[in-house]
Design a protein around this motif. Structure first.
Motif, PDB file in Angstrom:
ATOM      1  N   LYS A 219       0.802  -1.215   0.000  1.00  0.00           N
ATOM      2  CA  LYS A 219       0.000   0.000   0.000  1.00  0.00           C
ATOM      3  C   LYS A 219       0.843   1.277   0.000  1.00  0.00           C
ATOM      4  CE  LYS A 219      -4.209  -1.886   2.010  1.00  0.00           C
ATOM      5  NZ  LYS A 219      -5.233  -1.762   3.066  1.00  0.00           N
ATOM      6  N   ASP A 220       2.044   1.226   0.546  1.00  0.00           N
ATOM      7  CA  ASP A 220       2.882   2.432   0.578  1.00  0.00           C
ATOM      8  C   ASP A 220       3.864   2.474  -0.585  1.00  0.00           C
ATOM      9  OD1 ASP A 220       4.306   0.267   1.407  1.00  0.00           O
ATOM     10  OD2 ASP A 220       5.315   1.265   3.074  1.00  0.00           O
ATOM     11  N   ALA A 221       3.714   1.552  -1.553  1.00  0.00           N
ATOM     12  CA  ALA A 221       4.637   1.508  -2.680  1.00  0.00           C
ATOM     13  C   ALA A 221       4.149   2.410  -3.810  1.00  0.00           C
ATOM     14  CB  ALA A 221       4.796   0.077  -3.184  1.00  0.00           C
ATOM     15  N   GLU A 222       5.068   2.788  -4.687  1.00  0.00           N
ATOM     16  CA  GLU A 222       4.749   3.690  -5.792  1.00  0.00           C
ATOM     17  C   GLU A 222       3.751   3.071  -6.754  1.00  0.00           C
ATOM     18  OE1 GLU A 222       7.041   5.971  -9.497  1.00  0.00           O
ATOM     19  OE2 GLU A 222       8.167   4.745  -8.043  1.00  0.00           O
ATOM     20  N   TYR A 223       3.860   1.751  -6.961  1.00  0.00           N
ATOM     21  CA  TYR A 223       3.017   1.104  -7.961  1.00  0.00           C
ATOM     22  C   TYR A 223       1.922   0.251  -7.329  1.00  0.00           C
ATOM     23  CZ  TYR A 223       6.469   2.683 -11.318  1.00  0.00           C
ATOM     24  OH  TYR A 223       7.286   3.467 -12.092  1.00  0.00           O
ATOM     25  N   TYR A 224       1.476   0.631  -6.150  1.00  0.00           N
ATOM     26  CA  TYR A 224       0.362  -0.090  -5.520  1.00  0.00           C
ATOM     27  C   TYR A 224      -0.884   0.024  -6.401  1.00  0.00           C
ATOM     28  CZ  TYR A 224      -3.559  -1.039  -2.393  1.00  0.00           C
ATOM     29  OH  TYR A 224      -4.717  -1.521  -1.852  1.00  0.00           O
ATOM     30  N   TYR A 225      -1.605  -1.120  -6.550  1.00  0.00           N
ATOM     31  CA  TYR A 225      -2.822  -1.138  -7.363  1.00  0.00           C
ATOM     32  C   TYR A 225      -3.979  -1.601  -6.491  1.00  0.00           C
ATOM     33  CZ  TYR A 225      -5.894  -1.784 -11.390  1.00  0.00           C
ATOM     34  OH  TYR A 225      -6.933  -1.683 -12.296  1.00  0.00           O
ATOM     35  N   GLU A 226      -4.978  -0.756  -6.357  1.00  0.00           N
ATOM     36  CA  GLU A 226      -6.124  -1.088  -5.502  1.00  0.00           C
ATOM     37  C   GLU A 226      -6.863  -2.305  -6.062  1.00  0.00           C
ATOM     38  OE1 GLU A 226     -10.116   1.019  -3.612  1.00  0.00           O
ATOM     39  OE2 GLU A 226      -8.794   2.136  -4.966  1.00  0.00           O
ATOM     40  N   GLY A 227      -7.084  -3.274  -5.208  1.00  0.00           N
ATOM     41  CA  GLY A 227      -7.748  -4.512  -5.614  1.00  0.00           C
ATOM     42  C   GLY A 227      -6.792  -5.632  -5.925  1.00  0.00           C
ATOM     43  N   CYS A 228      -5.485  -5.327  -6.098  1.00  0.00           N
ATOM     44  CA  CYS A 228      -4.503  -6.375  -6.371  1.00  0.00           C
ATOM     45  C   CYS A 228      -4.253  -7.171  -5.097  1.00  0.00           C
ATOM     46  CB  CYS A 228      -3.201  -5.767  -6.877  1.00  0.00           C
ATOM     47  SG  CYS A 228      -1.957  -7.006  -7.342  1.00  0.00           S
ATOM     48  N   PHE A 229      -4.341  -8.486  -5.173  1.00  0.00           N
ATOM     49  CA  PHE A 229      -4.154  -9.308  -3.988  1.00  0.00           C
ATOM     50  C   PHE A 229      -3.074 -10.376  -4.174  1.00  0.00           C
ATOM     51  CE2 PHE A 229      -7.474 -11.155  -6.530  1.00  0.00           C
ATOM     52  CZ  PHE A 229      -7.358 -12.527  -6.404  1.00  0.00           C
ATOM     53  N   GLY A 230      -2.187 -10.166  -5.124  1.00  0.00           N
ATOM     54  CA  GLY A 230      -1.065 -11.088  -5.268  1.00  0.00           C
ATOM     55  C   GLY A 230      -0.467 -11.063  -6.657  1.00  0.00           C
ATOM     56  N   GLY A 231       0.605 -11.821  -6.816  1.00  0.00           N
ATOM     57  CA  GLY A 231       1.276 -11.923  -8.104  1.00  0.00           C
ATOM     58  C   GLY A 231       2.710 -12.383  -7.917  1.00  0.00           C
ATOM     59  N   LYS A 232       3.530 -12.225  -8.949  1.00  0.00           N
ATOM     60  CA  LYS A 232       4.933 -12.640  -8.862  1.00  0.00           C
ATOM     61  C   LYS A 232       5.739 -11.844  -9.879  1.00  0.00           C
ATOM     62  CE  LYS A 232       8.264 -15.084  -7.211  1.00  0.00           C
ATOM     63  NZ  LYS A 232       9.189 -13.964  -7.540  1.00  0.00           N
ATOM     64  N   THR A 233       6.909 -11.372  -9.423  1.00  0.00           N
ATOM     65  CA  THR A 233       7.843 -10.659 -10.295  1.00  0.00           C
ATOM     66  C   THR A 233       8.949 -11.602 -10.741  1.00  0.00           C
ATOM     67  OG1 THR A 233       9.152  -9.968  -8.406  1.00  0.00           O
ATOM     68  CG2 THR A 233       7.388  -8.490  -9.105  1.00  0.00           C
ATOM     69  N   GLY A 234       9.663 -11.185 -11.795  1.00  0.00           N
ATOM     70  CA  GLY A 234      10.788 -11.984 -12.266  1.00  0.00           C
ATOM     71  C   GLY A 234      11.733 -11.161 -13.110  1.00  0.00           C
TER      72      GLY A 234
END
Length: 588
Positions: A266-281
């Motif tokens: 929530k305090d990140a620059e790219y926070y997206y409302e409604g996003c509840f997970g994922g994965k970076t690579g």
């Protein structure tokens, strides 16, 4: 000489001034690049901004977005990612598609499949003892959480390290525990991919480190993520922002693990409302990859991006694609329209008649069964009536809008073959028409007349059919009997009255016959008992020796003699007592 020295000093001073004012070439290269060459080759983006960004648009930005070519489909954003999709997780419809089947290196988003296979193995409470191969069989600088050789973690805790910190040492330990080896686990991953319908996916490891034979596509990653989201355990772990790993047998202090996905912070620059997970690579070959999923207004969308130059670009483009999909599409229900024809309808046995006697429960089963309605995803400007249906070639149905799939459903099929019973084994239900009757004795008489009439009609028809088949020599008898039967059928009430009178006459006769029969039955029972007793005595005599029989006869004879002698003596005593009385009476 003095002039030469002065010229040399001036030249050196000028050189120093120029060197301080102009940077060297490597520094210029670093400033010109958007990101430094710093990365850990682990599937996790560690590149950082290096200063001012130059305006550079890769060729992939101009590649065709297939979904924008659909007639009546809202136009989606143009992005730099080489391949990307947005899929509705509930309907399976792809709302945005750019090179969805193009083979790309996945990097660390591979770990979504790793987590899915681990969760479905049913070993969440099992213990992982990390081997030397699991800890050290990694590239130098690879991301890890400091697992020690011989350290023990539960599978559930290991999954937090896998999804939050993208730990490759943890990925190896999970693979060895579930699959027996890293290659064995890769086989499980590929089998699961085939089960999900993936078309361009092949895994060689559980972490996503670079391998030319380790690849996937945006479409397949969406299918894998869709399957993973069906597990609450996956949703909980992948949606955790931070986790505290307690002490273990090898580490005497707690470890704090943080989720690298900015879209759920929530305090990140790219926070997206409604996003509840994922994965970076990230790897140098795969560049940035990103899977994210969000839920708004009851709809869950999955966004996949492959081969993006920069994590900031990956986040911003994912924002744009999710906003586009949430704002321009809706989920609606349409009739499934599956066939409801039963076996009996198909062969014409659904009407009354002789064939209806063969009806059974299996005859009323539908040949094809499925849901009554299906949810599809279409543009908000479209009508549900525009959705078309067709078979998918494997027993299911595909729902499409202007040729683009927007939903699907599976059907079940019953075999056309069935057992035909004989009419005698099929229960036949008769409906009795109950007429109103008056109360009291009058009503009882009415009911008796009705039943007698019904019986007379039934019996009359049966008897009539019998006599109609008599030989010709009995024609005269047959004619008279048939005349009588016809008269009974035409004068049913009169025939019923006559029948009641005859019945009243027959009742006394039947009573007498019943009494005589009862008496005869008693006599027969008595004779039967005597016969059985005689047989028993004869069998008893036959089974005894002659000497025993003679002794029993002598005993019986002696007993009889004694009884007779006793009777004679008693008679004499009575005669003696009566004699004096007689003499006195004579004298009187």
């Amino acid at each position: 000489m003095r002039k030469k020295k002065l010229w040399l000093i001036r030249t050196l001073a000028a050189a120093l001034i120029l060197s301080a004012a102009v940077p060297v070439c490597p520094s210029l290269a670093a400033e010109d690049s958007e990101y430094t060459e710093t990365y850990d080759d682990t599937g996790e983006d560690t590149a950082e901004d290096s200063g001012e960004e130059t305006e550079y648009i890769p060729e992939s930005y101009y590649w065709t977005v297939e979904s924008n070519e659909i007639s009546g489909w809202p136009g989606g954003p143009q992005i730099e990612a080489e391949a990307a999709v947005v899929m509705d997780a509930d309907t399976g419809a792809f709302l945005y598609s750019k090179n969805m089947d193009r083979k790309e290196y996945p990097a660390s988003i591979t770990k979504i499949m790793t987590a899915l296979v681990a969760i479905e193995s049913g070993k969440l409470d099992s213990k992982i003892r990390f081997s030397e191969n699991a800890v050290y069989n990694l590239e130098e600088g690879s991301s890890h959480v400091g697992i020690q050789v011989g350290e023990v973690l539960s599978m559930r805790r290991a999954l937090y390290g896998l999804m939050l910190e993208s730990a490759n040492d943890v990925a190896n330990g999970i693979a060895e525990t579930v699959g027996g080896s890293i290659s064995g686990f890769a086989d499980l991953m590929n089998a699961k991919a085939a089960e999900l319908g993936c078309v361009n996916t092949h895994f060689t490891n559980p972490h996503g480190l670079q391998n030319e034979e380790h690849y996937t596509c945006a479409r397949d990653m969406a299918l894998i993520t869709q399957a993973a989201l069906k597990h609450p355990t996956f949703q909980k772990i992948a949606g955790t922002t931070n986790y505290t790993c307690p002490k273990t047998n090898k580490v005497d202090e707690e470890r704090y693990w943080y989720n690298h996905n900015q879209m759920i912070q929530k305090d990140a620059e790219y926070y997206y409302e409604g996003c509840f997970g994922g994965k970076t690579g990230f790897t140098s070959d795969a560049l940035n990859t990103l899977v994210s999923y969000a839920k708004k207004d009851g709809r869950t969308l999955i966004c996949v991006e492959l081969h993006v130059n920069g994590k900031d670009k990956a986040y911003s483009e994912s924002h744009a694609m999710l906003d586009y999909a949430f704002e321009n599409f809706q989920n609606v229900t349409v009739p499934a329209n599956e066939s409801t024809v039963t076996r009996s309808q198909l062969i014409g046995m659904d009407n009354l008649g002789e064939l209806s006697a063969l009806r059974t429960e299996t005859m009323d089963e539908t040949l094809v069964s499925g849901p009554s309605e299906v949810t599809v995803t279409i543009p908000k400007t479209a009508e549900a009536s525009a959705v078309e249906r067709k078979g998918d070639g494997s027993g299911g149905l595909i729902y499409s809008y202007n040729g683009w799939q927007v939903g699907n459903t599976s059907l079940s099929y019953n075999s056309f073959s069935f057992d035909v019973p004989t009419p005698s084994t099929v229960p036949v239900n008769y409906t009795e028409i109950i007429e109103e009757t008056e109360p009291g004795v009058k009503g009882m008489v009415q009911m008796a007349v009705r039943k007698t009439t019904a019986f007379g009609k039934t019996a009359g028809k049966a008897i009539g059919e019998f006599f109609r088949t008599l030989p010709e020599k009995f024609t005269w008898l047959k004619d008279k009997i048939l005349w009588l039967i016809d008269w009974i059928n035409e004068h049913d009430i009169m025939a019923a009255v006559v029948g009641l009178i005859l019945l009243l006459i027959l009742i006394p006769i039947l009573g007498i016959a019943w009494a005589r029969n009862s008496k005869a039955q008693k006599i027969r029972k008595q004779r039967k008992k005597e016969r059985e007793e005689r047989i028993r005595i004869e069998k008893s005599i036959d089974s005894k020796p002659v000497s025993e029989i003679e002794a029993e006869l002598r005993a019986e004879i002696e007993k009889d003699r004694l009884e007779r002698q006793q009777a004679v003596e008693e008679a004499r005593e009575m005669h003696v007592e009566e004699e004096p009385v007689s003499q006195e009476e004579d004298q009187k």
